[in-house]
Design a protein around this motif. Structure first.
Motif, short mmCIF file in Angstrom:
data_model
loop_
_atom_site.label_atom_id
_atom_site.label_comp_id
_atom_site.label_asym_id
_atom_site.label_seq_id
_atom_site.Cartn_x
_atom_site.Cartn_y
_atom_site.Cartn_z
N UNK A 93 0.72 -1.17 -0.10
CA UNK A 93 0.01 -0.25 0.02
C UNK A 93 1.00 1.25 0.16
N UNK A 94 1.88 1.43 0.72
CA UNK A 94 3.00 2.73 0.79
C UNK A 94 3.43 2.94 -0.66
N UNK A 95 3.93 1.98 -1.23
CA UNK A 95 4.60 2.14 -2.52
C UNK A 95 3.61 2.41 -3.52
N UNK A 96 2.48 1.90 -3.60
CA UNK A 96 1.23 2.01 -4.46
C UNK A 96 0.81 3.46 -4.38
N UNK A 97 0.54 3.95 -3.14
CA UNK A 97 0.35 5.23 -3.03
C UNK A 97 1.21 6.42 -3.43
N UNK A 98 2.38 6.02 -3.00
CA UNK A 98 3.71 7.00 -3.51
C UNK A 98 3.74 6.95 -4.90
N UNK A 99 3.46 5.95 -5.70
CA UNK A 99 3.43 5.87 -7.26
C UNK A 99 2.61 6.92 -7.65
N UNK A 100 1.19 7.31 -7.22
CA UNK A 100 0.61 8.03 -7.89
C UNK A 100 0.30 9.31 -6.98
#
Length: 100
Positions: free
Chosen positions: A51-58
């Protein structure tokens, strides 16, 4: 039947690798905004796993380097952790971007 499933999985992973490679080349050359639709699809596909990387990606308010780092993490998650169903969805969501 099991052999067909392995071939189907291998084919989907090969297609996904092509999408990820093209996406990586595009964002290196033109920035993460250039492939925002693919990145959004990647974030949606990996939200439960990372979830953290997914959120940071966008996170378009954060720095480009933060999104590039997140892309590296999500790229690995996509290839390593996603089930075939999610891979197929990601390929479908990203297919129109390949022509761009």
């Amino acid at each position: 039947m099991a052999r067909a499933s392995v071939v189907e999985t291998d084919s989907a992973i090969a297609e996904l690798k092509k999408i990820l490679d093209r996406t990586a080349h595009s964002i290196v050359a033109d920035g993460t905004h250039s492939k925002s639709r693919v990145l959004q699809a990647m974030a949606a596909a990996t939200r439960d796993v990372s979830p953290g990387a997914a959120a940071a990606l966008i996170d378009w308010e954060s720095s480009e380097i933060a999104r590039l780092r997140a892309f590296g993490i999500v790229h690995g998650v996509v290839l390593r952790d996603l089930p075939l169903r999610a891979i197929r969805q990601l390929i479908g969501a990203s297919a129109h971007e390949l022509a761009a």
